[in-house]
Scaffold this active site. Structure first.
Site, PDB file in Angstrom:
ATOM      1  N   LYS A 111       9.896 -25.707  -9.759  1.00  0.00           N
ATOM      2  CA  LYS A 111       9.628 -24.475  -9.661  1.00  0.00           C
ATOM      3  C   LYS A 111      10.600 -23.444 -11.097  1.00  0.00           C
ATOM      4  O   LYS A 111      11.940 -24.854 -11.043  1.00  0.00           O
ATOM      5  CB  LYS A 111      10.385 -24.202  -8.100  1.00  0.00           C
ATOM      6  CG  LYS A 111       9.116 -24.354  -6.934  1.00  0.00           C
ATOM      7  CD  LYS A 111      10.312 -24.151  -5.908  1.00  0.00           C
ATOM      8  CE  LYS A 111      10.394 -22.619  -5.592  1.00  0.00           C
ATOM      9  NZ  LYS A 111       9.289 -21.845  -5.046  1.00  0.00           N
ATOM     10  N   SER A 112      10.387 -22.248 -10.640  1.00  0.00           N
ATOM     11  CA  SER A 112      11.182 -22.271 -12.131  1.00  0.00           C
ATOM     12  C   SER A 112      12.490 -21.541 -11.812  1.00  0.00           C
ATOM     13  O   SER A 112      13.234 -21.511 -12.630  1.00  0.00           O
ATOM     14  CB  SER A 112      10.106 -19.955 -11.830  1.00  0.00           C
ATOM     15  OG  SER A 112      10.370 -19.935 -11.189  1.00  0.00           O
ATOM     16  N   THR A 113      13.129 -21.600 -10.250  1.00  0.00           N
ATOM     17  CA  THR A 113      14.360 -21.287  -9.975  1.00  0.00           C
ATOM     18  C   THR A 113      14.777 -22.531 -10.278  1.00  0.00           C
ATOM     19  O   THR A 113      16.115 -22.723 -11.067  1.00  0.00           O
ATOM     20  CB  THR A 113      14.314 -21.042  -8.090  1.00  0.00           C
ATOM     21  OG1 THR A 113      14.100 -19.920  -7.817  1.00  0.00           O
ATOM     22  CG2 THR A 113      15.827 -21.519  -8.218  1.00  0.00           C
ATOM     23  N   TYR A 114      14.802 -23.349 -10.727  1.00  0.00           N
ATOM     24  CA  TYR A 114      15.875 -24.956 -10.924  1.00  0.00           C
ATOM     25  C   TYR A 114      15.460 -24.471 -12.242  1.00  0.00           C
ATOM     26  O   TYR A 114      16.178 -25.154 -13.155  1.00  0.00           O
ATOM     27  CB  TYR A 114      14.748 -26.229 -10.675  1.00  0.00           C
ATOM     28  CG  TYR A 114      15.394 -26.933  -9.163  1.00  0.00           C
ATOM     29  CD1 TYR A 114      16.906 -26.608  -8.846  1.00  0.00           C
ATOM     30  CD2 TYR A 114      14.708 -26.225  -7.722  1.00  0.00           C
ATOM     31  CE1 TYR A 114      17.313 -26.364  -7.680  1.00  0.00           C
ATOM     32  CE2 TYR A 114      15.428 -26.287  -6.702  1.00  0.00           C
ATOM     33  CZ  TYR A 114      17.209 -26.105  -6.130  1.00  0.00           C
ATOM     34  OH  TYR A 114      17.485 -26.863  -5.068  1.00  0.00           O
ATOM     35  N   ARG A 116      14.937 -22.714 -14.759  1.00  0.00           N
ATOM     36  CA  ARG A 116      15.896 -22.167 -15.349  1.00  0.00           C
ATOM     37  C   ARG A 116      17.206 -22.429 -14.935  1.00  0.00           C
ATOM     38  O   ARG A 116      18.871 -21.687 -15.952  1.00  0.00           O
ATOM     39  CB  ARG A 116      15.775 -20.330 -14.889  1.00  0.00           C
ATOM     40  CG  ARG A 116      13.956 -19.399 -14.994  1.00  0.00           C
ATOM     41  CD  ARG A 116      14.329 -18.605 -14.505  1.00  0.00           C
ATOM     42  NE  ARG A 116      12.237 -18.620 -14.041  1.00  0.00           N
ATOM     43  CZ  ARG A 116      11.954 -17.177 -14.257  1.00  0.00           C
ATOM     44  NH1 ARG A 116      13.167 -16.788 -14.206  1.00  0.00           N
ATOM     45  NH2 ARG A 116      10.911 -17.058 -14.226  1.00  0.00           N
ATOM     46  N   THR A 135       7.967 -39.376  -4.334  1.00  0.00           N
ATOM     47  CA  THR A 135       9.083 -39.064  -5.079  1.00  0.00           C
ATOM     48  C   THR A 135       9.379 -38.410  -6.205  1.00  0.00           C
ATOM     49  O   THR A 135       8.410 -38.155  -7.175  1.00  0.00           O
ATOM     50  CB  THR A 135       9.652 -40.787  -5.239  1.00  0.00           C
ATOM     51  OG1 THR A 135       9.306 -41.918  -3.977  1.00  0.00           O
ATOM     52  CG2 THR A 135      10.520 -40.770  -5.888  1.00  0.00           C
ATOM     53  N   GLU A 137      11.791 -36.555  -9.321  1.00  0.00           N
ATOM     54  CA  GLU A 137      13.009 -36.668 -10.085  1.00  0.00           C
ATOM     55  C   GLU A 137      13.322 -35.948 -10.008  1.00  0.00           C
ATOM     56  O   GLU A 137      12.520 -35.003 -10.736  1.00  0.00           O
ATOM     57  CB  GLU A 137      11.807 -38.180 -11.306  1.00  0.00           C
ATOM     58  CG  GLU A 137      13.412 -38.109 -12.221  1.00  0.00           C
ATOM     59  CD  GLU A 137      13.857 -37.616 -13.188  1.00  0.00           C
ATOM     60  OE1 GLU A 137      14.739 -37.650 -14.209  1.00  0.00           O
ATOM     61  OE2 GLU A 137      12.385 -37.418 -13.817  1.00  0.00           O
ATOM     62  N   GLN A 156       5.888 -26.899  -7.022  1.00  0.00           N
ATOM     63  CA  GLN A 156       4.791 -26.462  -6.530  1.00  0.00           C
ATOM     64  C   GLN A 156       3.664 -27.504  -6.470  1.00  0.00           C
ATOM     65  O   GLN A 156       3.463 -28.186  -8.176  1.00  0.00           O
ATOM     66  CB  GLN A 156       4.318 -24.881  -6.995  1.00  0.00           C
ATOM     67  CG  GLN A 156       2.967 -24.900  -6.666  1.00  0.00           C
ATOM     68  CD  GLN A 156       2.802 -22.958  -7.326  1.00  0.00           C
ATOM     69  OE1 GLN A 156       2.501 -22.955  -8.595  1.00  0.00           O
ATOM     70  NE2 GLN A 156       2.346 -22.253  -5.944  1.00  0.00           N
ATOM     71  N   TYR A 172      -7.457 -44.186  -6.086  1.00  0.00           N
ATOM     72  CA  TYR A 172      -6.592 -44.977  -5.606  1.00  0.00           C
ATOM     73  C   TYR A 172      -5.921 -45.772  -4.803  1.00  0.00           C
ATOM     74  O   TYR A 172      -5.813 -47.033  -4.222  1.00  0.00           O
ATOM     75  CB  TYR A 172      -4.923 -43.777  -5.733  1.00  0.00           C
ATOM     76  CG  TYR A 172      -3.532 -44.350  -5.467  1.00  0.00           C
ATOM     77  CD1 TYR A 172      -2.909 -44.321  -6.911  1.00  0.00           C
ATOM     78  CD2 TYR A 172      -2.738 -44.942  -5.012  1.00  0.00           C
ATOM     79  CE1 TYR A 172      -1.714 -44.786  -7.328  1.00  0.00           C
ATOM     80  CE2 TYR A 172      -1.644 -45.566  -5.040  1.00  0.00           C
ATOM     81  CZ  TYR A 172      -1.658 -45.325  -6.451  1.00  0.00           C
ATOM     82  OH  TYR A 172       0.266 -46.205  -6.416  1.00  0.00           O
TER      83      TYR A 172
END
Length: 190
Positions: A111-114, A116, A135, A137, A156, A172
């Site tokens: 997400k852009s919040t993180y 930025r 999981t 990271e 997202q 998978y």
């Protein structure tokens, strides 16, 4: 392949339990306080980070080796947030459990919040017929400590659906993927 809309995501979550728990709308406030948004968006789903973290540490001074990974490289943290030291990283898992259909590939972006704030979220694609908690990271690329919030949006996922005549030959699940059905923060496996 085509990108799927909010209507498709809602239908797949409700009829096939593709995302559990599922939030059909974008949530921006909880109990009157602002949160990093999560839930269904126009063409994706903003997933949440659980309160289980594995914080990377160099206390044991081992070598980071994906073929011989030492679990002592992490310290377990449980809480409403996790503070990642400068130039370090942490692992976490999603609140949501995913069940990916055979004709779908899922791409995950931070997400852009993180972003930025210099916090990068890295997740590999969710392959056809993979299921489990994702999981996550988190890399703190800054020279300062960085905080990640539990039970709030962190990334997202975007759903790509294959045409009916172009479904994958081997999923998978078919190849017995090593991360199938993971339920906690899962460390590297060979």
């Amino acid at each position: 392949m085509s990108v799927k809309s909010d209507r498709w995501i809602r239908r797949m979550a409700e009829e096939h339990r593709m995302i559990d728990p599922f939030e059909p709308h974008q949530i921006k406030h909880v109990d009157g306080r602002p949160v990093v948004s999560y839930g269904t968006s126009s063409y994706g789903y903003d997933l949440r980070c659980s309160d289980e973290f594995k914080l990377f540490t160099d206390i044991n001074t081992t070598i980071v080796d994906p073929k011989h990974f030492d679990p002592k490289s992490f310290v377990d943290v449980k809480g409403d947030s996790c503070i990642i030291p400068p130039n370090s990283f942490a692992l976490a898992r999603t609140v949501e459990y995913f069940r990916i259909p055979r004709n779908v590939l899922v791409i995950c972006l931070g997400k852009s919040t993180y972003a930025r704030c210099g916090i990068i979220v890295n997740v590999t694609p969710l392959e056809p017929e993979w299921e489990g908690h994702v999981t996550l990271e988190f890399s703190n690329t800054t020279p300062l400590p960085a905080r990640i919030y539990a039970n709030e949006g962190v990334a997202q996922v975007i759903f790509l659906e294959a045409a009916a005549d172009d479904v994958c030959e081997t999923s998978y699940r078919d190849r017995g993927g090593k991360y199938q059905g993971q339920s906690g923060v899962t460390l590297p496996k060979i």
